[in-house]
Design an enzyme around this catalytic site. Structure first.
Site, short mmCIF file in Angstrom:
data_model
loop_
_atom_site.label_atom_id
_atom_site.label_comp_id
_atom_site.label_asym_id
_atom_site.label_seq_id
_atom_site.Cartn_x
_atom_site.Cartn_y
_atom_site.Cartn_z
N GLY A 119 10.90 -7.32 -1.04
CA GLY A 119 9.62 -7.39 -0.34
C GLY A 119 9.46 -8.51 0.66
O GLY A 119 8.74 -8.37 1.65
N GLU A 160 7.94 -15.59 -0.91
CA GLU A 160 7.61 -14.35 -1.62
C GLU A 160 6.58 -13.57 -0.80
O GLU A 160 5.80 -14.16 -0.05
CB GLU A 160 7.09 -14.71 -3.03
CG GLU A 160 6.56 -13.58 -3.87
CD GLU A 160 7.57 -12.47 -4.20
OE1 GLU A 160 8.23 -11.97 -3.28
OE2 GLU A 160 7.65 -12.08 -5.38
N ASP A 184 0.57 -11.35 -7.07
CA ASP A 184 -0.36 -10.36 -7.62
C ASP A 184 -0.74 -10.80 -9.04
O ASP A 184 -1.65 -11.58 -9.23
CB ASP A 184 0.28 -8.98 -7.56
CG ASP A 184 -0.63 -7.87 -8.07
OD1 ASP A 184 -1.84 -8.09 -8.13
OD2 ASP A 184 -0.12 -6.78 -8.41
P1 IMP Z 1 3.43 -9.97 -9.62
O1 IMP Z 1 4.56 -10.33 -10.53
O2 IMP Z 1 2.44 -9.05 -10.27
O3 IMP Z 1 2.77 -11.17 -8.98
O4 IMP Z 1 3.99 -9.04 -8.52
C1 IMP Z 1 4.75 -9.48 -7.51
C2 IMP Z 1 5.49 -8.33 -6.86
O5 IMP Z 1 4.84 -7.08 -7.01
C3 IMP Z 1 5.54 -8.58 -5.38
O6 IMP Z 1 6.68 -9.31 -5.06
C4 IMP Z 1 5.55 -7.20 -4.81
O7 IMP Z 1 6.88 -6.74 -4.68
C5 IMP Z 1 4.85 -6.34 -5.82
N1 IMP Z 1 3.45 -6.07 -5.42
C6 IMP Z 1 2.32 -6.62 -5.92
N2 IMP Z 1 1.22 -6.14 -5.33
C7 IMP Z 1 1.65 -5.26 -4.40
C8 IMP Z 1 0.98 -4.42 -3.43
O8 IMP Z 1 -0.24 -4.39 -3.27
N3 IMP Z 1 1.80 -3.65 -2.67
C9 IMP Z 1 3.15 -3.65 -2.78
N4 IMP Z 1 3.81 -4.41 -3.65
C10 IMP Z 1 3.07 -5.20 -4.47
MG MG Z 2 8.63 -8.38 -4.21
#
Ligand code: IMP
Ligand code: MG
Length: 183
Positions: free
Chosen positions: A47, A102, A106
């Site tokens: 990403g 990053e 999220d």
């Molecule tokens: P976390 O571990 O939940 O913080 O998620 C991080 C990863 O989830 C990011 O590096 C993204 O690849 C993916 N991600 C989180 N939210 C989104 C979104 O709204 N669209 C696309 N990918 C997301």
């Molecule tokens: Mg990612």
């Protein structure tokens, strides 16, 4: 605009301007710190690839680029909560100044796991530069030194962000129509 996108939140120009500011800020913060070639910018694949490659071109310091892959998502829009390191860095980071680039913070699980893994290798310093941070009350507390944009808690795509590996090559960041993933 792509037909699966309901609205654009950050245009190509918004992104370009903000990435330039982040690069300038990092340049200023690290200018005194970086002595030899001891600055490493780590891209969290896949990403953050657009963001990282644009960001490093706005940092006016000698630096190394390295890549890591982690996943917690599978092909859904909710984090599975389990973070897997799928690809590790190619070089040692002991004694180096590390900036993790990053795409989005999220749930915060991915970054807190990566911070834990990389901190244990004794870098000189470690900081996080996230292009986006979602506004979520239940987010894990991650010390994110640089944030490009705060964004709403909606599923977004483009500029590296995907849904089921599609939409990464959109130049802007937009909200994916829920009808696309409700199917
Ligand atoms: P976390 O571990 O939940 O913080 O998620 C991080 C990863 O989830 C990011 O590096 C993204 O690849 C993916 N991600 C989180 N939210 C989104 C979104 O709204 N669209 C696309 N990918 C997301
Ligand atoms: Mg990612």
């Amino acid at each position: 605009m792509h037909e699966d996108v309901s609205r654009i939140i950050f245009s190509e120009e918004d992104i370009r301007n903000r990435v330039r500011e982040l690069g300038q800020e990092i340049t200023k913060d690290y200018a005194e710190l970086v002595e030899k070639n001891d600055l490493v910018v780590v891209c969290v694949l896949r990403g953050a690839v657009m963001f990282m490659t644009d960001l490093v071109r706005e940092i006016d310091l000698p630096l190394e680029m390295d890549f890591m892959a982690a996943s917690s998502y599978g092909n859904s829009t909710k984090s599975s909560g389990v973070v897997n390191i799928q690809k590790d860095l190619s070089s040692e980071i002991t004694g180096k100044h590390v900036i993790i680039a990053e795409d989005i913070l999220d749930s915060g699980l991915t970054l807190s796991k990566l911070m834990e893994v990389l901190s244990s290798r004794n870098p000189a310093s470690i900081s996080v530069c996230a292009l986006l941070r979602k506004n979520r009350p239940d987010q894990v507390d991650v010390n994110c030194r640089y944030v490009g944009f705060e964004c709403p808690d909606e599923f977004i795509v483009g500029y590296g962000l995907d849904y089921a590996e599609v939409y990464r090559n959109l130049g802007y960041i937009g909200v994916l129509k829920p009808s696309v993933y409700a199917k």
